[in-house]
Write a protein that holds these residues in place. Structure first.
Motif, PDB file in Angstrom:
ATOM      1  N   GLY A 189      -0.817  16.719  -6.414  1.00 51.70           N
ATOM      2  CA  GLY A 189      -0.994  18.086  -5.950  1.00 51.70           C
ATOM      3  C   GLY A 189      -1.200  18.069  -4.450  1.00 51.70           C
ATOM      4  N   GLU A 190      -2.316  18.605  -3.983  1.00 50.35           N
ATOM      5  CA  GLU A 190      -2.597  18.640  -2.551  1.00 50.35           C
ATOM      6  C   GLU A 190      -3.497  17.491  -2.108  1.00 50.35           C
ATOM      7  OE1 GLU A 190      -3.660  22.333  -0.878  1.00 50.35           O
ATOM      8  OE2 GLU A 190      -2.251  23.504  -2.058  1.00 50.35           O
ATOM      9  N   LEU A 191      -3.906  16.639  -3.040  1.00 53.98           N
ATOM     10  CA  LEU A 191      -4.769  15.509  -2.714  1.00 53.98           C
ATOM     11  C   LEU A 191      -3.916  14.297  -2.352  1.00 53.98           C
ATOM     12  CD1 LEU A 191      -7.626  14.198  -2.684  1.00 53.98           C
ATOM     13  CD2 LEU A 191      -7.251  13.630  -5.095  1.00 53.98           C
ATOM     14  N   VAL A 192      -4.172  13.707  -1.190  1.00 50.82           N
ATOM     15  CA  VAL A 192      -3.458  12.511  -0.744  1.00 50.82           C
ATOM     16  C   VAL A 192      -4.461  11.371  -0.614  1.00 50.82           C
ATOM     17  CG1 VAL A 192      -1.984  11.485   1.023  1.00 50.82           C
ATOM     18  CG2 VAL A 192      -1.814  13.934   0.527  1.00 50.82           C
ATOM     19  N   THR A 193      -4.167  10.234  -1.259  1.00 47.72           N
ATOM     20  CA  THR A 193      -5.079   9.100  -1.260  1.00 47.72           C
ATOM     21  C   THR A 193      -4.309   7.819  -0.975  1.00 47.72           C
ATOM     22  OG1 THR A 193      -6.357  10.214  -2.998  1.00 47.72           O
ATOM     23  CG2 THR A 193      -6.888   7.918  -2.554  1.00 47.72           C
ATOM     24  N   ARG A 194      -4.831   7.001  -0.084  1.00 46.40           N
ATOM     25  CA  ARG A 194      -4.237   5.689   0.189  1.00 46.40           C
ATOM     26  C   ARG A 194      -4.669   4.709  -0.908  1.00 46.40           C
ATOM     27  NH1 ARG A 194      -2.549   3.300   4.989  1.00 46.40           N
ATOM     28  NH2 ARG A 194      -1.694   5.387   5.312  1.00 46.40           N
ATOM     29  N   MET A 195      -3.686   4.035  -1.518  1.00 44.73           N
ATOM     30  CA  MET A 195      -3.961   3.057  -2.568  1.00 44.73           C
ATOM     31  C   MET A 195      -3.347   1.719  -2.191  1.00 44.73           C
ATOM     32  SD  MET A 195      -3.474   5.339  -6.063  1.00 44.73           S
ATOM     33  CE  MET A 195      -3.244   3.862  -7.053  1.00 44.73           C
ATOM     34  N   SER A 196      -4.037   0.638  -2.557  1.00 47.15           N
ATOM     35  CA  SER A 196      -3.565  -0.702  -2.244  1.00 47.15           C
ATOM     36  C   SER A 196      -3.292  -1.477  -3.530  1.00 47.15           C
ATOM     37  CB  SER A 196      -4.602  -1.436  -1.392  1.00 47.15           C
ATOM     38  OG  SER A 196      -5.848  -1.483  -2.064  1.00 47.15           O
ATOM     39  N   VAL A 208     -17.393  -0.819 -10.701  1.00 45.38           N
ATOM     40  CA  VAL A 208     -16.978  -1.884  -9.797  1.00 45.38           C
ATOM     41  C   VAL A 208     -15.541  -1.633  -9.382  1.00 45.38           C
ATOM     42  CG1 VAL A 208     -18.521  -3.535 -10.868  1.00 45.38           C
ATOM     43  CG2 VAL A 208     -16.182  -3.360 -11.700  1.00 45.38           C
ATOM     44  N   GLY A 209     -15.049  -2.481  -8.514  1.00 46.55           N
ATOM     45  CA  GLY A 209     -13.647  -2.388  -8.141  1.00 46.55           C
ATOM     46  C   GLY A 209     -13.404  -1.676  -6.825  1.00 46.55           C
ATOM     47  N   ASN A 210     -14.453  -1.361  -6.067  1.00 50.09           N
ATOM     48  CA  ASN A 210     -14.221  -0.755  -4.762  1.00 50.09           C
ATOM     49  C   ASN A 210     -13.597  -1.775  -3.822  1.00 50.09           C
ATOM     50  OD1 ASN A 210     -15.306   1.709  -5.476  1.00 50.09           O
ATOM     51  ND2 ASN A 210     -17.379   1.085  -4.944  1.00 50.09           N
ATOM     52  N   ASN A 211     -12.673  -1.354  -2.993  1.00 46.89           N
ATOM     53  CA  ASN A 211     -12.107  -2.241  -1.995  1.00 46.89           C
ATOM     54  C   ASN A 211     -12.116  -1.545  -0.641  1.00 46.89           C
ATOM     55  OD1 ASN A 211     -10.017  -0.407  -2.044  1.00 46.89           O
ATOM     56  ND2 ASN A 211      -8.595  -1.758  -3.117  1.00 46.89           N
ATOM     57  N   LYS A 212     -11.560  -2.198   0.363  1.00 48.30           N
ATOM     58  CA  LYS A 212     -11.629  -1.660   1.717  1.00 48.30           C
ATOM     59  C   LYS A 212     -10.856  -0.355   1.844  1.00 48.30           C
ATOM     60  CE  LYS A 212     -12.196  -6.296   3.608  1.00 48.30           C
ATOM     61  NZ  LYS A 212     -11.553  -7.413   4.342  1.00 48.30           N
ATOM     62  N   THR A 213      -9.720  -0.263   1.158  1.00 49.10           N
ATOM     63  CA  THR A 213      -8.943   0.976   1.230  1.00 49.10           C
ATOM     64  C   THR A 213      -9.739   2.141   0.670  1.00 49.10           C
ATOM     65  OG1 THR A 213      -6.886  -0.277   1.003  1.00 49.10           O
ATOM     66  CG2 THR A 213      -6.781   2.085   0.565  1.00 49.10           C
ATOM     67  N   GLN A 214     -10.405   1.921  -0.459  1.00 50.09           N
ATOM     68  CA  GLN A 214     -11.232   2.976  -1.032  1.00 50.09           C
ATOM     69  C   GLN A 214     -12.379   3.347  -0.103  1.00 50.09           C
ATOM     70  OE1 GLN A 214     -11.594   1.494  -5.384  1.00 50.09           O
ATOM     71  NE2 GLN A 214     -12.203   3.623  -5.381  1.00 50.09           N
ATOM     72  N   ALA A 215     -12.955   2.340   0.545  1.00 53.02           N
ATOM     73  CA  ALA A 215     -14.057   2.608   1.470  1.00 53.02           C
ATOM     74  C   ALA A 215     -13.595   3.503   2.617  1.00 53.02           C
ATOM     75  CB  ALA A 215     -14.611   1.288   2.010  1.00 53.02           C
ATOM     76  N   LEU A 216     -12.396   3.221   3.148  1.00 55.41           N
ATOM     77  CA  LEU A 216     -11.846   4.065   4.206  1.00 55.41           C
ATOM     78  C   LEU A 216     -11.563   5.471   3.688  1.00 55.41           C
ATOM     79  CD1 LEU A 216      -9.329   1.639   5.967  1.00 55.41           C
ATOM     80  CD2 LEU A 216     -11.600   2.308   6.750  1.00 55.41           C
ATOM     81  N   GLU A 217     -11.038   5.564   2.469  1.00 60.16           N
ATOM     82  CA  GLU A 217     -10.747   6.871   1.886  1.00 60.16           C
ATOM     83  C   GLU A 217     -12.023   7.698   1.727  1.00 60.16           C
ATOM     84  OE1 GLU A 217      -7.885   8.490   0.932  1.00 60.16           O
ATOM     85  OE2 GLU A 217      -6.830   6.926   2.033  1.00 60.16           O
ATOM     86  N   GLU A 274       0.844  -1.188   0.000  1.00 63.67           N
ATOM     87  CA  GLU A 274       0.000   0.000   0.000  1.00 63.67           C
ATOM     88  C   GLU A 274       0.882   1.241   0.000  1.00 63.67           C
ATOM     89  OE1 GLU A 274      -2.791   0.039   3.196  1.00 63.67           O
ATOM     90  OE2 GLU A 274      -4.038  -1.550   2.347  1.00 63.67           O
ATOM     91  N   ALA A 275       0.344   2.333  -0.545  1.00 60.91           N
ATOM     92  CA  ALA A 275       1.099   3.586  -0.611  1.00 60.91           C
ATOM     93  C   ALA A 275       0.135   4.760  -0.584  1.00 60.91           C
ATOM     94  CB  ALA A 275       1.955   3.631  -1.872  1.00 60.91           C
ATOM     95  N   ASP A 276       0.613   5.880  -0.030  1.00 63.39           N
ATOM     96  CA  ASP A 276      -0.131   7.138  -0.099  1.00 63.39           C
ATOM     97  C   ASP A 276       0.307   7.873  -1.357  1.00 63.39           C
ATOM     98  OD1 ASP A 276      -1.587   6.810   2.229  1.00 63.39           O
ATOM     99  OD2 ASP A 276      -0.020   7.684   3.483  1.00 63.39           O
ATOM    100  N   ILE A 277      -0.632   8.134  -2.242  1.00 65.37           N
ATOM    101  CA  ILE A 277      -0.345   8.812  -3.499  1.00 65.37           C
ATOM    102  C   ILE A 277      -0.752  10.272  -3.368  1.00 65.37           C
ATOM    103  CG2 ILE A 277      -0.676   8.786  -5.991  1.00 65.37           C
ATOM    104  CD1 ILE A 277       0.565   6.217  -4.847  1.00 65.37           C
ATOM    105  N   GLU A 278       0.215  11.163  -3.583  1.00 64.89           N
ATOM    106  CA  GLU A 278      -0.059  12.599  -3.546  1.00 64.89           C
ATOM    107  C   GLU A 278      -0.192  13.098  -4.981  1.00 64.89           C
ATOM    108  OE1 GLU A 278       2.487  14.911  -0.817  1.00 64.89           O
ATOM    109  OE2 GLU A 278       3.450  12.991  -0.411  1.00 64.89           O
TER     110      GLU A 278
END
Length: 593
Positions: free
Chosen positions: A98-105, A213-222, A92-96
C-alpha cells in the motif's frame, strides 16, 4: 441543501495566481502541547508491537510461488487476491505494501493482506537481488460449526511488521526454492511436499516473531526512519536516532547514508519540508506556526531551508497554492492539473493505481482520498471530502448523478469534459475555468516542440527498415486477449507518430477477444502488451509465455514484444500522452527489456 451555482468569475479569481496575500504573523501566540520525550514514547510503542498468535485451529493452503531475480523483480505495484508472503533471498529491496515502504535485507520476510497491493524495488547498490513471493490462504475452524473451515484475513493473526530470520538465511532460501520447484512438479506427492515445506517455513517465521528476535541493522534503520516520520516536529539529533537504532552515532550516520543515499538529517529535512507544504496548502496558518509544527523554532531559518529545498520561498509558494481545490473520482485529473501548476488540497492517490502521482504528490497533498481500484471506496471518499471542506471540487466526466449531487452539497463542482473532445480541449476548458490559460498555453507549446523532436528523430530508431513497422497494441485481462483500443495509445502511435496498424487490428471488431493462433499468423513487427497486474492475470501470463503457440509468434522471435507498465499506457491526460511519447523510442532502439 444544494449550493447555488457559483459565479464563474468569482471562482476563477479565487484560483488564479494573483490577488493572494500572506497573512501577517505578528502578534499571534502559538499554543502547543508539551510533548513527551521521543525516546520514551518510542519504547512505549515497541511494547505493543507484537501479539500472541493462536494457531491451534489453522489450516494453510499454498496457491502459488514466484521467484524473482535481476530484471524480473517487478517494481510496479500489483494487486494480490490472496494473503502473500514476501521473502528477500539475496541483496536488499524496498517493499511497498500500500503506502508503506520498508527496506528489507537478506533473510527478511513480511506479509501482505489479500485484496491489497505490493511492489518490490531492488536496491542494486547492495548486490544482486532475488525475492520469493508466496501466495496462500489461511483457514480457521468455524466457531459455530467446528467441521467447517472459513478463510481468515491476516489482520490480528499474522504479523504486520518485518521478521528477520537472522542466522537462518540459507535455510529459508533453500525452503523457498524447494517450495517453488515442488509446487510446479507434475507428481502429486511433490506438490504435497511443497505444502509441507511452506508450513515448516511459516512456522519458523512465526516462532521467530513470537520470540521477539531477528532484528538486524536494516530493521534498526527502518525504526529510526519511522520515528522521524512520526515525530518530525520535535528536536531530533543523530545521537537520539542512533540510540533508537541501538547503534553508535558515527556508525549509524555512515550506515544510514550508505543504505538510503542521503544523510539522516537530510532525510528529516525532506520530511519536514513536505509536511510544511501540506500545512500551508489551503490554510491560513502563519509562517511561524508552520515552522514550529515541523520542528523549527526560527521561521527565518525555516524559510531559508524551504527555499534551498524547493527553489522558492514559502511566501512565493503560498501565492500559487493557497486555495483548497479537491479532485474526486479519477487520479487522471491530476494529469491535467500539473500542466496548470496546481497542487490539489485533496486527491485520490495510491501507489498502484496512481503510482506516478502518488510518488510526486503524496508528500505534499494534505488529504489523500482512496484510489484503490480508482474510486472503489466512493462513500468513504465522499465522507473524507466533506470533512476536508474544499472550496472547489473537480470530478471526472463519468461521475454518477448521485455522486455529483453529494459533491454539490460539499462545494461548487466542475465536471471534466468528455474524452471524446480530446485531451487538449479538456485541458483548455479546465484552464479557462480556473483562469490558468497562460500556464496551459505554455505547457502545450512545450508539448508541440516535443512532438516535432520525436517525429524528426523517430526514423533513426527503425534500424534502416524500409517502410514503417506494423504495430499491434494488446491488453491481457484474466485469460483474455483484446486489442488495446485506449484513446491515448492510438493517438500517440497512429496519429502523432503515423505508425501502421496491422491487418489483424483493422479486421477485428471492437471488443472481440483474440486467440493466440491469430497472433502466430499476424504480420506485426512489434507487439505492445499491457498486462493487468493482478494475481489471476499474472498466473495466466506466466503459463502463456511457456505455451508453444506463444513461442511461434513472429514478433516474439524477433525480440519485439514490449510489456507496458499501467502508467502512462492506461491513462488519457496531457501528462500521460507526454510520457508515452518519451517512452516510445526505447521500443525500437533495442533498449527496452
Amino acid at each position: 441543501m444544494l449550493h447555488s451555482k457559483p459565479d464563474q468569475h468569482d471562482i476563477r479569481q479565487k484560483f488564479s495566481t494573483s490577488d493572494h496575500h500572506i497573512e501577517s504573523h505578528r502578534n499571534r501566540q502559538i499554543l502547543r502541547d508539551k510533548p513527551n520525550k521521543p525516546e520514551k514514547r518510542f519504547k512505549q510503542d515497541k511494547l505493543t508491537h507484537r501479539q500472541t498468535i493462536n494457531a491451534s485451529a489453522w489450516t494453510i493452503r499454498l496457491w502459488d510461488t514466484e521467484l524473482w531475480s535481476g530484471q524480473q523483480v517487478v517494481t510496479d505495484q500489483r494487486l494480490t487476491l490472496h494473503t502473500t508472503l514476501i521473502v528477500v533471498l539475496t541483496g536488499e529491496a524496498d517493499i511497498e505494501r500500500g503506502e508503506l515502504v520498508t527496506r528489507m535485507s537478506r533473510g527478511s520476510a513480511c506479509f501482505c493482506a489479500g485484496d491489497s497491493t505490493f511492489g518490490i524495488t531492488p536496491c542494486t547498490t547492495q548486490g544482486a537481488v532475488s525475492v520469493a513471493v508466496i501466495y496462500f490462504s489461511l483457514f480457521q475452524a468455524d466457531n459455530l460449526y467446528g467441521h467447517a473451515l472459513l478463510e481468515s484475513a491476516m489482520e490480528g493473526i499474522l504479523p504486520q511488521g518485518i521478521v528477520s530470520m537472522t542466522g537462518s538465511e540459507d535455510r529459508i532460501a533453500s525452503l523457498c526454492r524447494s517450495i517453488y520447484e515442488n509446487s510446479r512438479h507434475h507428481e502429486g506427492l511433490k506438490t504435497w511436499r511443497a505444502q509441507i515445506d511452506f508450513q515448516e517455513m511459516l512456522y519458523s517465521i512465526l516462532t521467530t516473531w513470537n520470540r521477539g528476535v531477528g532484528n538486524n541493522k536494516t530493521q534498526a534503520l527502518e525504526q529510526s526512519k519511522k520515528h522521524m516520520e512520526e515525530y518530525y516536529g520535535e528536536d531530533l539529533s543523530v545521537d537520539q536516532l542512533a540510540g533508537i537504532a541501538e547503534l553508535s552515532p558515527k556508525y549509524y550516520a555512515e550506515l544510514f547514508k550508505k543504505t538510503y543515499g542521503s544523510s539522516a538529517m537530510d532525510y528529516l529535512t525532506q520530511i519536514r519540508m513536505n509536511k510544511a507544504k501540506q500545512l500551508m496548502l489551503g490554510s491560513d496558518r502563519l509562517l511561524r506556526e508552520v515552522a514550529h509544527r515541523v520542528g523549527y523554532r526560527d521561521e527565518f531559518y525555516f524559510s531559508r531551508k524551504f527555499k534551498k529545498v524547493f527553489g522558492m520561498s514559502p511566501s512565493a509558494y503560498l501565492k500559487t497554492q493557497k486555495n483548497k481545490l479537491a479532485v474526486y473520482g479519477s487520479s487522471s485529473i491530476l494529469g491535467f492539473l500539473i500542466p496548470l501548476q496546481i497542487t490539489p488540497y485533496a486527491a485520490p492517490l495510491h501507489p498502484k493505481w496512481s503510482r506516478e502521482y502518488h510518488h510526486a504528490l503524496a508528500p505534499v497533498v494534505p488529504v489523500h482520498l482512496s484510489a484503490f481500484r480508482q474510486n472503489h471506496h466512493k462513500h468513504e471518499n465522499l465522507r473524507k471530502l466533506a470533512a476536508s471542506k474544499p472550496e472547489l471540487i473537480i470530478c471526472a466526466s463519468e461521475t454518477e448523478a448521485w455522486e455529483r449531487e453529494r459533491l454539490q452539497e460539499i462545494a461548487p463542482v466542475y465536471q471534466m469534459k468528455e474524452e471524446t473532445l480530446g485531451w487538449k480541449n479538456q485541458l483548455m476548458d479546465l484552464a479557462e475555468f480556473l483562469d490558468r490559460t497562460t500556464e496551459a498555453k505554455s505547457w502545450l507549446a512545450g508539448f508541440e516542440r516535443k512532438v516535432q523532436t520525436a517525429v524528426q528523430n523517430f526514423p533513426r530508431f527503425l534500424n534502416e527498415r524500409t517502410g514503417l513497422p506494423g504495430i499491434l497494441p494488446l491488453r491481457l485481462h484474466s485469460n483474455v486477449l483484446h486489442i488495446n483500443e485506449g484513446r491515448g495509445v492510438e493517438e500517440v502511435l497512429f496519429t502523432i507518430l503515423g505508425l501502421a496498424p496491422v491487418s489483424l487490428m483493422k479486421n477485428t471488431p471492437s471488443g472481440v477477444s483474440l486467440k493466440i493462433t491469430q497472433l502466430a499468423d499476424c504480420d506485426a513487427d512489434h507487439i505492445l502488451l499491457l498486462v493487468r497486474q493482478d494475481t489471476e492475470t499474472l498466473e495466466y501470463w506466466r503459463e502463456l509465455q511457456a505455451s508453444p503457440e506463444w513461442l511461434r509468434i513472429r514478433a516474439l522471435r524477433a525480440g519485439n514484444i514490449h510489456v507496458l507498465p499501467s502508467y502512462p499506457w492506461r491513462e488519457y491526460s496531457p501528462i500521460a500522452i507526454s510520457r508515452m511519447l518519451e517512452e516510445i523510442p526505447s521500443f525500437f532502439s533495442g533498449n527496452n527489456p
